[in-house]
Design a protein around this motif. Structure first.
Motif, short mmCIF file in Angstrom:
data_model
loop_
_atom_site.label_atom_id
_atom_site.label_comp_id
_atom_site.label_asym_id
_atom_site.label_seq_id
_atom_site.Cartn_x
_atom_site.Cartn_y
_atom_site.Cartn_z
N LYS A 199 1.58 -3.21 5.73
CA LYS A 199 2.13 -4.56 5.69
C LYS A 199 2.83 -4.85 4.37
N MET A 200 2.71 -3.95 3.40
CA MET A 200 3.36 -4.14 2.11
C MET A 200 4.52 -3.17 1.99
N PRO A 201 5.74 -3.63 1.75
CA PRO A 201 6.88 -2.72 1.58
C PRO A 201 6.61 -1.71 0.49
N ALA A 202 7.17 -0.52 0.65
CA ALA A 202 6.89 0.56 -0.31
C ALA A 202 7.27 0.15 -1.72
N SER A 203 8.41 -0.54 -1.89
CA SER A 203 8.83 -0.94 -3.22
C SER A 203 7.84 -1.91 -3.84
N PHE B 26 4.63 -2.12 -3.06
CA PHE B 26 3.40 -1.40 -3.32
C PHE B 26 3.49 -0.65 -4.65
N HIS B 27 4.63 0.01 -4.91
CA HIS B 27 4.80 0.73 -6.16
C HIS B 27 4.84 -0.24 -7.33
N LYS B 28 5.42 -1.42 -7.13
CA LYS B 28 5.47 -2.43 -8.18
C LYS B 28 4.08 -2.90 -8.54
N GLU B 29 3.21 -3.05 -7.53
CA GLU B 29 1.83 -3.46 -7.79
C GLU B 29 1.12 -2.43 -8.66
N LEU B 30 1.42 -1.15 -8.46
CA LEU B 30 0.76 -0.11 -9.25
C LEU B 30 1.31 -0.04 -10.67
N ARG B 31 2.59 -0.32 -10.85
CA ARG B 31 3.24 -0.12 -12.14
C ARG B 31 3.12 -1.31 -13.09
N HIS B 32 2.87 -2.48 -12.57
CA HIS B 32 2.92 -3.67 -13.41
C HIS B 32 1.61 -4.45 -13.35
N ALA C 187 -6.61 -8.65 -10.55
CA ALA C 187 -5.75 -8.64 -11.73
C ALA C 187 -6.44 -7.99 -12.92
N LEU C 188 -7.72 -8.29 -13.11
CA LEU C 188 -8.45 -7.74 -14.26
C LEU C 188 -8.63 -6.24 -14.17
N ALA C 189 -8.56 -5.69 -12.97
CA ALA C 189 -8.71 -4.23 -12.82
C ALA C 189 -7.64 -3.48 -13.59
N LYS C 190 -6.50 -4.14 -13.89
CA LYS C 190 -5.42 -3.48 -14.63
C LYS C 190 -5.08 -4.18 -15.94
N ARG D 53 3.91 7.80 -10.01
CA ARG D 53 4.03 7.42 -11.41
C ARG D 53 5.09 8.23 -12.13
N GLY D 54 5.11 9.54 -11.89
CA GLY D 54 6.05 10.41 -12.59
C GLY D 54 5.77 10.44 -14.08
#
Length: 368
Positions: free
Chosen positions: A185-189, A191-197, A246-249, A355-356
């Motif tokens: 349900k979350m677009p790939a872009s 989802f990646h933004k959630e991981l990076r920021h 939020a605190l997890a990151k 991540r690269g």
């Protein structure tokens, strides 16, 4: 009168429909249990039928409780979501209680089944050669059939059906838990933004940069008050004190240095008056790296002893971590409180597939 040439043929007998939880008609692997004189084996004590029927009802009740509790677990897992400390506590309670009841009901039912329904006897195990000849295989087959017969699995359909009823939702629980892996349900872009920021790049309700507040108390930090060299604080973003996602990151470790102690690896533009902010999340497997040694300026992760030099950009000096702790750009507002001037330039925490080499990209972009 003449014979009727169009007589309708009637079936000789009506075939009953099969009931769920019962073996198919015809020959079955496990014969129906019928006690005969041949069953009277010395040393084998069959339970009283009245006591066995009472035990059967208790077992059925336990299995029914297991079914209801397992269904309650699945419903609660979907309904009660987490996101802060209070909702997490409620979720733990409404998930742990029915799962405990389900497993306890299943175990209790099996114990009562064995103790009150099945016969009691003493086994004598003889030591002999472990040869899998035809006689041994025949003995194993007979023993299996005898055990199935003595268990009452065929004779007592109430036990069989409630056991199947209790097992069905317990088998579904692991499948329901896999729901957390669904990012469809979350677009790939996104989802990646959630991981990076992290939330540090956002604004508060007034549209201003987020303040750094003390973890646990939520107290904003005035730079002039945090003036003891070697001082350390665990810091969270303003407005997210109870947002576990939020605190997890976003949790930080804030350290005060003397100006001459800061080395070239630290981005001075991201510090304020010797105050440096690093991610508290270890880049190895995500443990909280919060042990600080003031004399060496080393940050230690207690999980696997990864060690980072806080005075030199939190570079790795020991342990399995492969990357330094990311530094957060900080400053002060018009009231002198510490604020975030932006998000981390690289993703925090352990590696992930998308991540690269984020550090190399940051250097190429002139951000680090």
């Amino acid at each position: 009168m003449t014979d009727n040439q169009h007589e309708i043929e009637q079936p000789d007998e009506r075939v009953p429909k099969r009931v769920i939880g019962t073996p198919p008609p015809g020959n079955t692997m496990i014969p129906a249990e019928e006690k005969t004189e041949a069953d009277e084996v010395p040393g084998v004590y069959y339970p009283d039928e009245a006591k066995a029927r009472k035990g059967e009802k208790i077992v059925a009740l336990c299995f029914t409780i297991t079914f209801i509790a397992a269904i309650a677990f699945i419903i609660n897992y979907v309904v009660f979501q987490v996101g802060d400390v209070d909702s997490t506590a409620v979720s733990n309670l409404v998930l742990g209680a029915p799962l405990t009841i389900a497993l306890l009901g299943l175990a209790s039912g099996i114990v009562v089944w064995v103790r009150q329904v099945m016969p009691k006897y003493t086994l004598i195990q003889e030591r002999h050669e472990m040869a899998t000849d035809s006689g041994t295989r025949s003995y194993v087959s007979e023993t299996f059939l005898q055990g199935a017969k003595e268990s009452g699995f065929v004779k007592r359909p109430l036990l069989r059906r409630t056991l199947l009823l209790a097992s069905a939702p317990l088998g579904l629980i692991p499948l329901v838990l896999l729901r957390d892996l669904d990012n469809s349900k979350m677009p790939a872009s996104a989802f990646h933004k959630e991981l990076r920021h992290t939330v540090w790049g956002g604004k508060n309700k007034e549209g201003k940069p987020l303040k750094l507040v003390v973890e646990g108390t939520g107290q904003p930090i005035r730079a002039a008050d945090f003036n003891s060299p070697g001082g350390i604080l665990s810091v969270v973003p303003e407005g997210y004190e109870h947002d576990l996602t939020a605190l997890a990151k976003a949790v930080l470790i804030l350290i005060k240095f003397r100006p001459e102690e800061i080395k070239s690896g630290t981005n001075l533009n991201w510090t304020h008056d010797g105050i440096v902010a690093y991610s508290k999340i270890c880049t190895h497997v995500g443990c909280p790296a919060a042990l600080y040694e003031q004399t060496t300026h080393h940050i230690l992760c207690p999980c696997h002893q990864s060690t980072f030099d806080a005075a030199d950009g939190a570079k790795v000096v020991f342990g399995p971590a492969a990357r330094p702790l990311p530094q957060l750009p900080i400053g002060v507002d018009e009231q002198g409180f510490l604020i975030a001037k932006g998000d981390f330039d690289v993703p925090v925490g352990p590696s992930f597939w998308e991540r690269g080499d984020a550090e190399a990209k940051a250097r190429e972009g002139g951000q680090a």
